[in-house]
Design a protein around this motif. Sequence first.
Motif, short mmCIF file in Angstrom:
data_model
loop_
_atom_site.label_atom_id
_atom_site.label_comp_id
_atom_site.label_asym_id
_atom_site.label_seq_id
_atom_site.Cartn_x
_atom_site.Cartn_y
_atom_site.Cartn_z
N ASP A 76 0.86 -1.19 0.00
CA ASP A 76 0.00 0.00 0.00
C ASP A 76 0.90 1.24 0.00
O ASP A 76 1.44 1.64 1.02
CB ASP A 76 -0.89 -0.04 1.24
N GLN A 77 1.09 1.83 -1.17
CA GLN A 77 2.03 2.95 -1.30
C GLN A 77 1.58 4.16 -0.48
O GLN A 77 2.39 4.81 0.17
CB GLN A 77 2.17 3.34 -2.78
N ASP A 78 0.27 4.48 -0.52
CA ASP A 78 -0.23 5.66 0.21
C ASP A 78 0.06 5.54 1.70
O ASP A 78 0.52 6.49 2.34
CB ASP A 78 -1.74 5.83 0.00
N GLU A 79 -0.20 4.35 2.23
CA GLU A 79 0.04 4.13 3.66
C GLU A 79 1.52 4.33 3.99
O GLU A 79 1.88 4.98 4.96
CB GLU A 79 -0.41 2.71 4.02
N ARG A 123 2.76 8.11 4.14
CA ARG A 123 2.32 9.00 5.23
C ARG A 123 3.44 9.27 6.22
O ARG A 123 4.03 8.34 6.76
CB ARG A 123 1.11 8.39 5.96
N GLU A 145 0.43 14.72 -5.80
CA GLU A 145 -0.62 14.18 -4.92
C GLU A 145 -0.03 13.16 -3.95
O GLU A 145 -0.36 13.13 -2.78
CB GLU A 145 -1.74 13.51 -5.74
N LYS A 146 0.88 12.33 -4.46
CA LYS A 146 1.52 11.32 -3.60
C LYS A 146 2.43 12.00 -2.58
O LYS A 146 2.45 11.63 -1.41
CB LYS A 146 2.36 10.35 -4.46
N LEU A 162 1.07 13.37 0.70
CA LEU A 162 0.81 12.45 1.82
C LEU A 162 1.97 12.45 2.82
O LEU A 162 1.83 11.99 3.94
CB LEU A 162 0.61 11.02 1.29
#
Length: 315
Positions: A222-225, A228, A259-260, A263
């Motif tokens: 999970d790249q977004d996680e 963070r 956008e990335k 995070l």
Amino acid sequence: MRHFTSVTQLGDLRDAFAEAARIKENPFADQHLGKNKTLLLVFFNNSLRTRLSTWKAATNLGMNVIVLDVNQGAWKLETERGVIMDGDKSEHILEAIPVMGSYCDIIGVRSFARFESREDDYGEVILNRFIQYSGKPVFSMEAATRHPLQTFADMITIEEYKKKSRPKVVMTWAPHPKALPQAVPNSFAEGMRLAGYDFVIANPEGYDLAPEFTEGVTVTHDQDEALRGADFVYAKNWASYSNYGKVLSRDKGWTVTEEKMALTDNAYFMHCLPVRRNMIVSDDVIEGPRSLVIPEAANRVVSAQTVIKRILESL
Ligand code: AN0
Ligand code: CP
């Protein structure tokens, strides 16, 4: 230091960083070390940064430098023993290596993973032949499984820019049209574990690196996680290890965009270069104020000079 094939050979990291900082401050202080010494750089693959930065580092140390592009102008080399050489290969590497060794004091070798056999690549067959048969100290300029001069430059760069003693560093896989080696990500993971940073790897399923490089490291799909709270984002493509050498995904959802980066905790962006824009990273991010790709590449001179200096001191 005799051979240099992994950042694990740097010894005490604080000493290595301090030595690198001294070299950066005063690059010509050790010119006497390389006087009348010759460095041979042998390239089996293309290079811009490694070629120029290693050459410059050796020149700063007072050395003479010879560069050989094996695939441009040299004889085509056979690498397997026992082969009847009635094909297109004119010379065997088992003669070529000691001959090269006889012309120099130190050898740098670039020899990428060939993706023909995982066993051969992970056995570092070409690099080890240079170590075994050249009779000279050998350092890696990216071999099949590691790129230690890059990783050391990356670590120097993180030390220079970090705001906390233990920053969060996220290495994320990103898409690329061709199969690329695992040397850069393997080596970076090795360096991050040594440095003891808060290190996380994000990659799609099927792209987990060899377990020996990720032991004790948080790996997520999970790249977004992962992004963070990151202080540094290190992007890189690599081909699959489990499905060896295969490209399983070109998912642009993994491209590092503004956008990335939003995070993260206002993270710096890093990449070893060469990079494919708008595959690995957007134009905005790589050109933006948080991009470290140019100082990171510049630190390749410092990294190479520290390593070559240590080898010269051991001659
Ligand atoms: C190489 C790689 O990914 O290993 C070299 C990077 C320093 N990259 C390419 O071949 C594009
Ligand atoms: N980063 C790096 O090693 O670049 P080159 O392949 O251009 O040497």
